[in-house]
Design a protein around this motif. Sequence first.
Motif, PDB file in Angstrom:
ATOM      1  N   ASN A 193      38.253  44.219  43.370  1.00 37.33           N
ATOM      2  CA  ASN A 193      39.628  43.561  43.628  1.00 37.33           C
ATOM      3  C   ASN A 193      40.555  43.758  44.747  1.00 37.33           C
ATOM      4  OD1 ASN A 193      40.464  42.422  40.941  1.00 37.33           O
ATOM      5  ND2 ASN A 193      39.946  44.443  39.918  1.00 37.33           N
ATOM      6  N   PRO A 194      39.645  43.477  45.852  1.00 35.08           N
ATOM      7  CA  PRO A 194      40.651  43.260  47.061  1.00 35.08           C
ATOM      8  C   PRO A 194      41.733  42.144  46.900  1.00 35.08           C
ATOM      9  CG  PRO A 194      38.592  41.822  47.222  1.00 35.08           C
ATOM     10  CD  PRO A 194      38.492  42.704  45.866  1.00 35.08           C
ATOM     11  N   MET A 195      42.836  42.213  47.303  1.00 31.94           N
ATOM     12  CA  MET A 195      43.909  41.555  47.386  1.00 31.94           C
ATOM     13  C   MET A 195      43.902  40.042  47.156  1.00 31.94           C
ATOM     14  SD  MET A 195      46.492  43.410  46.363  1.00 31.94           S
ATOM     15  CE  MET A 195      47.848  42.140  46.438  1.00 31.94           C
ATOM     16  N   GLU A 196      42.986  39.602  48.264  1.00 32.19           N
ATOM     17  CA  GLU A 196      42.602  38.191  48.648  1.00 32.19           C
ATOM     18  C   GLU A 196      41.381  37.884  47.466  1.00 32.19           C
ATOM     19  OE1 GLU A 196      40.678  35.371  52.088  1.00 32.19           O
ATOM     20  OE2 GLU A 196      40.138  37.218  51.996  1.00 32.19           O
ATOM     21  N   GLN A 280      37.953  35.667  37.523  1.00 34.64           N
ATOM     22  CA  GLN A 280      36.615  35.469  38.061  1.00 34.64           C
ATOM     23  C   GLN A 280      36.179  36.632  38.853  1.00 34.64           C
ATOM     24  OE1 GLN A 280      37.044  31.429  39.182  1.00 34.64           O
ATOM     25  NE2 GLN A 280      36.122  30.456  37.590  1.00 34.64           N
ATOM     26  N   MET A 281      37.376  37.259  39.449  1.00 35.61           N
ATOM     27  CA  MET A 281      37.071  38.222  40.155  1.00 35.61           C
ATOM     28  C   MET A 281      36.340  39.506  39.579  1.00 35.61           C
ATOM     29  SD  MET A 281      37.753  37.727  43.652  1.00 35.61           S
ATOM     30  CE  MET A 281      37.929  39.494  44.178  1.00 35.61           C
ATOM     31  N   PHE A 282      36.423  39.350  38.257  1.00 38.21           N
ATOM     32  CA  PHE A 282      35.435  40.225  37.420  1.00 38.21           C
ATOM     33  C   PHE A 282      34.207  39.837  37.200  1.00 38.21           C
ATOM     34  CE2 PHE A 282      39.940  41.649  37.181  1.00 38.21           C
ATOM     35  CZ  PHE A 282      39.977  43.053  37.065  1.00 38.21           C
ATOM     36  N   THR A 283      33.671  38.624  37.732  1.00 40.70           N
ATOM     37  CA  THR A 283      32.378  38.156  37.168  1.00 40.70           C
ATOM     38  C   THR A 283      31.217  38.215  38.390  1.00 40.70           C
ATOM     39  OG1 THR A 283      32.923  35.917  38.048  1.00 40.70           O
ATOM     40  CG2 THR A 283      33.803  36.473  35.991  1.00 40.70           C
ATOM     41  N   HIS A 284      31.657  39.106  39.237  1.00 43.74           N
ATOM     42  CA  HIS A 284      30.433  39.307  40.373  1.00 43.74           C
ATOM     43  C   HIS A 284      30.426  40.895  40.214  1.00 43.74           C
ATOM     44  CE1 HIS A 284      33.591  39.724  43.782  1.00 43.74           C
ATOM     45  NE2 HIS A 284      34.106  38.783  42.915  1.00 43.74           N
ATOM     46  N   VAL A 285      30.333  41.408  41.890  1.00 41.49           N
ATOM     47  CA  VAL A 285      30.110  43.040  41.916  1.00 41.49           C
ATOM     48  C   VAL A 285      31.286  43.775  41.537  1.00 41.49           C
ATOM     49  CG1 VAL A 285      28.600  42.460  43.960  1.00 41.49           C
ATOM     50  CG2 VAL A 285      30.995  42.846  44.348  1.00 41.49           C
ATOM     51  N   HIS A 286      30.804  45.089  41.158  1.00 39.55           N
ATOM     52  CA  HIS A 286      31.569  46.100  40.585  1.00 39.55           C
ATOM     53  C   HIS A 286      31.025  47.358  41.017  1.00 39.55           C
ATOM     54  CE1 HIS A 286      28.780  44.679  37.524  1.00 39.55           C
ATOM     55  NE2 HIS A 286      28.626  45.948  37.183  1.00 39.55           N
ATOM     56  N   ARG A 287      31.732  48.349  40.915  1.00 42.21           N
ATOM     57  CA  ARG A 287      31.034  49.722  41.155  1.00 42.21           C
ATOM     58  C   ARG A 287      30.245  50.263  39.935  1.00 42.21           C
ATOM     59  NH1 ARG A 287      32.315  53.837  44.742  1.00 42.21           N
ATOM     60  NH2 ARG A 287      34.415  53.370  45.118  1.00 42.21           N
ATOM     61  N   ASN A 680      42.276  41.313  34.732  1.00 43.15           N
ATOM     62  CA  ASN A 680      43.503  40.940  35.336  1.00 43.15           C
ATOM     63  C   ASN A 680      44.151  42.014  36.120  1.00 43.15           C
ATOM     64  OD1 ASN A 680      45.349  42.120  33.686  1.00 43.15           O
ATOM     65  ND2 ASN A 680      44.401  40.527  32.005  1.00 43.15           N
ATOM     66  N   TYR A 681      45.037  41.649  36.921  1.00 42.04           N
ATOM     67  CA  TYR A 681      45.723  42.684  37.853  1.00 42.04           C
ATOM     68  C   TYR A 681      46.764  43.633  36.875  1.00 42.04           C
ATOM     69  CZ  TYR A 681      44.585  43.289  42.674  1.00 42.04           C
ATOM     70  OH  TYR A 681      44.004  43.902  44.000  1.00 42.04           O
ATOM     71  N   ALA A 682      47.081  42.921  35.679  1.00 40.28           N
ATOM     72  CA  ALA A 682      48.206  43.719  34.944  1.00 40.28           C
ATOM     73  C   ALA A 682      47.600  44.597  33.944  1.00 40.28           C
ATOM     74  CB  ALA A 682      48.878  42.551  33.859  1.00 40.28           C
ATOM     75  N   GLU A 683      46.259  44.414  33.548  1.00 43.26           N
ATOM     76  CA  GLU A 683      45.639  45.549  32.713  1.00 43.26           C
ATOM     77  C   GLU A 683      44.421  46.388  33.375  1.00 43.26           C
ATOM     78  OE1 GLU A 683      47.262  45.460  30.108  1.00 43.26           O
ATOM     79  OE2 GLU A 683      48.161  43.590  30.003  1.00 43.26           O
TER      80      GLU A 683
ATOM     81  N   ASP C  62      47.806  35.020  40.947  1.00 46.90           N
ATOM     82  CA  ASP C  62      48.214  33.695  40.336  1.00 46.90           C
ATOM     83  C   ASP C  62      49.097  33.761  38.975  1.00 46.90           C
ATOM     84  OD1 ASP C  62      48.814  31.067  41.128  1.00 46.90           O
ATOM     85  OD2 ASP C  62      47.142  30.185  40.396  1.00 46.90           O
ATOM     86  N   HIS C  63      49.387  35.083  38.678  1.00 45.18           N
ATOM     87  CA  HIS C  63      49.807  35.329  37.358  1.00 45.18           C
ATOM     88  C   HIS C  63      51.016  36.323  37.417  1.00 45.18           C
ATOM     89  CE1 HIS C  63      47.088  32.946  35.013  1.00 45.18           C
ATOM     90  NE2 HIS C  63      46.034  33.334  36.115  1.00 45.18           N
ATOM     91  N   GLY C  64      51.680  36.470  38.552  1.00 46.74           N
ATOM     92  CA  GLY C  64      52.895  37.633  38.652  1.00 46.74           C
ATOM     93  C   GLY C  64      52.342  39.106  38.377  1.00 46.74           C
ATOM     94  N   GLN C  65      51.277  39.207  38.719  1.00 42.20           N
ATOM     95  CA  GLN C  65      50.556  40.672  38.531  1.00 42.20           C
ATOM     96  C   GLN C  65      50.301  41.465  39.918  1.00 42.20           C
ATOM     97  OE1 GLN C  65      47.375  39.694  36.318  1.00 42.20           O
ATOM     98  NE2 GLN C  65      48.449  39.120  34.499  1.00 42.20           N
TER      99      GLN C  65
END
Lengths: 752, 338, 177
Positions: A193-196, A280-287, A680-683, C62-65
């Motif tokens: 999850n880099p910011m970009e 989609q950032m969760f559909t590739h590499v991960h630790r 997602n970045y909220a959860e 893109d979602h306010g997070q």
Amino acid sequence: MTATTKIGIGTSLSRVDGAEKVTGKAKYAAEYNVPGLLYGVTVSARIAKGRITQLEENAARAVPGVVDIVSHLNRPKQAWLDHSWKDELGIPGEPFKAFHDDRILFAGQPIAVVIAETFEAARFAASLVEVAYEEEPHNIDFTASLAEKFTPSYFKRRNTYHPPKKRGDPDTAFANATLKLEAEYHLATEHHNPMEMHASTVEWHGDGSITVYDKIQGSQGDQAYLASAFGLGKKNVRVVNAYVGGGFGSGLRPQWQVQVAVMAAIHLERSVRVVMTRAQMFTHVHRPECTYSIRLGAEHTGKLSAMINDATTSTSRFENNMEDIVVWGMMNYDCPNASGEYTIAPRDTYTSADMRAPGAATGMTLFEIAIDEMAYKAKVDPLEFRLINYSEVDAMNETPFTSKALREAYREGADRFGWEKRSPQPRSMREGRELIGWGVATGMWDAQFSKTAARAVLTADGRLEVASATSDIGTGTYTVMTLVAADTLGLAPEQITARLGDSDLPTAPVEGGSWAAASTGAAVQLACQSIAKRLLKAAEKMEDKPLHGAKSIDDLVFADGAMALKSDPSRRVAITEVMTAAGLDRIEVEETASPGIGGMISMAQKSRNTHSAIFCEVRVDEELNQVRVTRVVSAVAAGRIINPKTARSQILGGVVMGIGMALHEETFADKALGRWMNHNYAEYHVPAHADIEDIDVIFVDEPDPEVTPLGVKGLGEIGIVGTAAAVANAIYHATGKRVRQLPVTIDKLLHP
Amino acid sequence: MIRFDYARPADVSEAVRAGSGEHAAFLAGGTNLVDVMKENVARPLQVVDINRLPLTDIEAREDGGLRLGALVTNAATAYDPRVQQRYPLLASAILAGASPQLRNAATNGGNLNQRTRCYYFYDVDTPCNKRNPGEGCGAIGGVNRIHAILGASDQCIATHPSDMCVALAALEAHVQVTGPDGDRAIAFSDYHRLPGDEPWRDNTLRSGELVTAIDLPAENFSTHYTYLKLRDRLSYAFALVSVAVALRLSEDGRIEVARIALGGVAHKPWRVPAAESLLQGEQPGERVFQAAAHAITEGAVGQGQNSFKIELARRAVVRALGQAAAGTPQSQTDKRIA
Amino acid sequence: MNPAVTLDRTSGRRVAAEPIASLTLRLTVNGEERVLQVEPWTTLLDLLRDKLDLTGTKKGCDHGQCGACTVLIDGRRINACLKLAVTLEGQEVTTIEGLGQPGNLHPLQAAFIEHDAFQCGYCTPGQICSAQGLINEGHARNRADVREQMSGNICRCGAYTNIADAVLEVLEQGKQP
């Protein structure tokens, strides 16, 4: 006149790319608005495994502005051989090829891209693509996957993998040990999850060549990969990654968005941009997820007598990702009997891959929790326990270190933290309703060096450009290159331009493994030294022989834009004067730094590592179990520090990510759907401002001329290694609750 | 995001007319609606931008209460001096939620109507009865760490994510709405609903109805209150469990009125009158707090991953009652729990 | 509703949408008045990045997070990703490009460089706009306030302590006459 203001190696210099970044001028992959650009939005697979039986595109194609849809049904030609898809990570197996055929290998797999004149039209149309599937049984659950764990055969291993080396008779020693610990530790799946978000803008030039503005940690590896996978020829592919919005390993491999973008561009012969969504950032590499069984035996004094390690990490069904999990404790601790087992377990996800300090961030961290547990069993202060078992040499490989100032790191860190005021008993420190805990852990990472080239161009106006195809993913490479050049030629940083992030520049490897500063720095130094030699030659031809007596550049001091005799600094001449006198417009050189024969011999004979001691204070609400990390001291032994300012930031960042590993980060799998759910970045929580209080960084003195040409060991990863253990150990000291599954969330403390 | 017609009415009656269609949605701050539209969770064909409606004031009411316009932002509400002084519970709850940026855009009416954070609701590639009636609930037997322990049904175990609403429940606010059939006021406890067999209905708004204001009653509990929120990180995260407590104490320190509302545990802010009446007439203390905490969580059912919330909620209630009784409300900046 | 649109009643989707005329939007961006044609489903973020080439405002989720897209609307910080551009008729948008330029840096931009308050730089414009919003709001007095009130901006590189230093420095300087 004497030089007073020399800026060079060891000077704290603000980032030379800072102004670009704080004003929004720095352009990242999705920000090159090239003429005629089309926008691609990718359709992701709903199912985890099976086949696509139908793609219904009519509704999507009817949306005004939609240009085309590319999928396995109409994609451009792809290389058939897996070998043609190998990237710099070199994970053995069948590399993922987007749109290759109708097979679905993991949930969220890209299956089609809708290309339109606007992002909005593409996004809408992508939601109208209807896909029918034939589903197959799948498994994403790590525990279930352990039934299929295996050790890859020699030829199907990653070449970076180091098998553990057994010593002594650990089983007998463990059986006979006075004190025994036997426990299972676990680390959750994490996503980088880099910011970009991963993005690629492919510029179609119309002559068969493309420029790819890509989110990637290495432009030339990406270039070679794209040229090979899509049959383009290397000369027709240029990759630019001048700015990369974080990576942490996610940009070591070209990710699927660049495959999709390049295919769309080839198919349409147009410029195309594809950006992943955060989901989609969760559909590739991960630790990889990890389970790690540790058995430790010790004498009542706290001296370790046996260490038996057994770990498994997750991989995909199509590639064998492997990490060095079990070796860290075996290398770090003096213990006569030790062994390790390591296996990988396949599941139906994308392949796990390197994330900041791969292997060590997991293995060393979990091992350091076990060490803490054994210290309590032995009733020895956890820091003292580590000193009792301190090893001056690499205890697994039985090789000396080029340097190891871990003892100093322990001492300086403990002093700064105030460790001696610690009350040994768990739950013995409190303030109001908060229990206070102090924990310590050790970190260890490799000091690596990788063959790298750099070019230096000095012009008659006294300006210098240094360039290399390396990357700066936030690590400070631009600034490191500037400082090394300033140091070597005595120029002010304002006179120097550093260029990187372009496959057209001199050869450099992917940025990873903490080798960029040492390697690029050495290459820049060589190139600048080469310029210095030319300058000396030119000066020798000057009529007044200002540097008479200098036999080599070692006899010279470079400072304030001038070169002077070491033996008599009053004999000096400005670099611009030399250039003018010699009638030189420019001096251009390119040099390659490589370990050389001496370096190779040293590498075979000695271990090269960074070390750290991390001290942490937590405050835990006694009833509600809310954890606050109020103080961290990270004392790092990493050889020579080129730029203390950006170096400190790298450690801060590692510590913050380590706090995330300790308390927050976990990707949850739905077993029935075979899908990550909190995509997602909220959860998927990473630390926020409010979670981070006081972090103190110490660099202990560790001169090491042998480890790399500049004596630099690298800092990108050491900050995270062990940090989560320091937090977990502090939580134990505060609460008396030992949580062996990271992250330590409130539920685990409530029902330990 | 699907394509839609866009209207920007200037007055309320025009907005109600524009919003009366089956596939219409009112757009205010957009912090939730635009989000769910991007996820294709909400697919309105008509978006009625109500940002120009004159619902942007906070005004005193004749009964001594306060009327919060539906389009006042969460931030403007939380930092309004009248709200800060007289309804600090509400201000505290608002500031415990989301981020400054979101609070600057999100409105009071929108806060009431925000959708659940259930992973399955948000992911259109998974089953969800709330999003697609009859499809099934992915969270039951799935990933449900953040889900409901109270008032759930076999159709849906989603929670309401708002912090503000938990305070409004404790304050017994009223929601003013207008619609095709005229104006009406809805008691806050009747505004949100439990999922039952119709989990797609979050609240009791009728088709085409628009929230115009939130009325706060005169009794403001400005002395003995707290909003305590527990979450997976210390800011910018939804509640695992939150508690709003409002107490009125008599001169001899007995509890005259007690209100307890729980957030993060049910499809609506959770109140149990019986739990509150256990406190009535009692001196504040651990014993009665424990009793109330057990009463408010009576019937709680865990789904496995979220079962910890039952114990966490009880402990949080006890602690929050203690904070409120002592007049030491939880700070939303100092993360040490008071 | 537009009669030219075919609506699939089961999915609630427009299955073959006719183009809907874009709307005229008057917006002041970094002090410059603009008259733009935008479609109603275009967010302020996409308008800035794709149409106005103001790519300093970042898309991080893109979602306010994450807060990477933070801009100032009439001086107040918001997430540009969750604002439909058409709703901003007549309003004033300030992005990072409007705060300062290389050579003429805003005090926050200078402080971020001085304190090394970023690494990759991707969250940075959002952090700086957010910090300006924080200062405008006037509710932050100390470090704990800054930490809480900057929590809508995620920094994956973990530059938080340096960001707090930078913001606090500018905040405190602003207090002095």
